[in-house]
Design an enzyme around this catalytic site. Sequence first.
Site, short mmCIF file in Angstrom:
data_model
loop_
_atom_site.label_atom_id
_atom_site.label_comp_id
_atom_site.label_asym_id
_atom_site.label_seq_id
_atom_site.Cartn_x
_atom_site.Cartn_y
_atom_site.Cartn_z
N GLY A 1 0.80 -1.21 0.00
CA GLY A 1 0.00 0.00 0.00
C GLY A 1 0.84 1.26 0.00
O GLY A 1 1.94 1.32 -0.54
N SER A 2 0.32 2.30 0.66
CA SER A 2 0.90 3.63 0.54
C SER A 2 2.27 3.80 1.17
O SER A 2 2.92 4.83 0.96
CB SER A 2 -0.07 4.66 1.14
OG SER A 2 -1.24 4.74 0.38
#
Length: 633
Positions: free
Chosen positions: A308-309
Amino acid sequence: MTGAPPPADPIAVPPVAEDATPREPWHRRVIQSLLYSRNADRSRKTRARIGLAVAVFACIYAIIGGRLVLYAVAPDSHAGRRGGGSDAVATARPDILDRNGEILATDVRMPSLFAEPRRLIDADEAVELLTAVMPDLDTGELRDRLGSKRGFAWLKREISPQQQREVHRLGIPGVGFLNENKRIYPNGREVSHLIGHVNIDNQGIAGLEKWLDTNGLADLHRAGFASDRQQEPLRLAVDLRVQHAMHDELGQARDKFKAKAAAGVVLDVRTGEIVALVSHPDYDPNNPKEALDPNRMNRLTTGVFEMGSTFKALTVAMTLDAGKMSLGSSVDARGALHWGKFRISDYHAQNRVLSVPEVFTYSSNVGAAKMALAVGVEHHKQWLRKMGQLDRLRTELPESAEPIVPKRWGELNTITISFGHGLSVAPLQALMGLAATVNGGLLIPPTFLKRSEEEARSLARRVLKPETSTAMRYLMRLNAEKGSASKANVPGYYVGGKTGTAEKVVGGRYSKTKLLTDFVAVLPSDQPRYIILIMLDEPQGLPETHGYATAGWNAAPVAAKVITRVAPLLGLEPRFDLPVAEQLILGRGSRPAADVTSSTTRREARATGGTPSTAAPPKPPADIRPAGTSPAR
């Protein structure tokens, strides 16, 4: 008459001496003179040599006889050990200690029951007596073993002292006891995924126990040089106190958020030492059968995930290091990014031009994608390889997974990987790359063994410019001050970090209900010493989180609890009333930390009709979004 002729004179024969002997050939006389002196008594020498030979043979037979006596009266000694196949005797292993000398694994002596079937008088009677004392023995298997013609057979390994006394009272000929080494783990589950475990023969089959065998211990056992405990202990970099705190907090977090699993790592960014590593659910290495459950795997090294981020930190670092952008640059994020039939959007779109720090604190997918495209596909791919994200991570733990890398890497792959989708890596692997972005730009391979800073520098590779690392430390701290990492901001420790929320792939499609959340914390951000990863697998939203199940609502506050407990143990003293990141890290005076937009950015914003990038991040921040929101793909 003439007379007869006179008799002839007799032939003269010389007299023969009585002691004369025939002379020996000259070559034999030469050999004898070399072997013996001229006046040597050969018969006495012969008798002496015969006596010496008799004495030597007598000593040899005495030694053989003594060894036979040892085999007869002391079957539990080293001399009585059997070897080969299933009848191998568990040999000793070195102790495993943490960095402070606390015992993580050690050996104890345990009796095991064996039989010599050839010496048994009545095998059926022995079966009845033994099963009466030890009901857990399998009667059929026991009868087969005692009825064989083998010279040695195990009946039961690692019996209790009470069982030993009861069998001893039976007095069955041909049944005896052999003391073996049994591996025990005093801390049980807390170190299971670190240490691993051994089999019944004390051979390592997982974790650091297996690493010990593959690095010479098994060869010592085969050569017979590791039969006792006089071995140098293995000292780890792990701190049992930090391990316990991490284990406790992750267990509570897993229960609170009803997560499928939880995992965490504490890594020293200067040496690459792993100070703690926990993966829930774990197992008891004293009962290794639990390790067969696939849900109990070590998710930090054996599993691979889209992170993810948190991957946006690598994307921003790559773009800054390549010189394509600076902290004062801007990115047009006024709308979604369309690529073919795919649409990439932000979860909390600002619909305006964003500065690079705002791309980071807002966790903008569009901004990260455009930054990666500015560098280019090939550079992006080579950058991630240089950061160790495309190859299998090798540590002392034998269990490690290969990253899942796109077979054909095009622009769409660069777009999705820039914000943490489309590339699956081991979490420890991602943490290694993120550590390099904050420690001055050195990629240091992680280790479970103690390592000095000098040794780490000799192994390190420079992958970032020091000024790029300074910028990343600033962004990490800014995110804790103003962005999605605010719930991990522990007063006194100047924490920085980045949240990450990824939707898991189920059946080839992204699931809207199954999330993987993670948070990477750096402390302290101005002079990093440690980096911490917290990961939750499929956490659920709670009323206190307003139904949100993303990293800012679960992984970040769990990291705050871990930091509160472990920072004092790591020797980090709290410092209060420190200035904001822009002043302390960048040294830019007293401007508000959120006001990082240059005049160039403002001019670009006005030219494009956008709003200058001075607004504070929205509430909730980018990684604090409702469960079920689809990722860009």
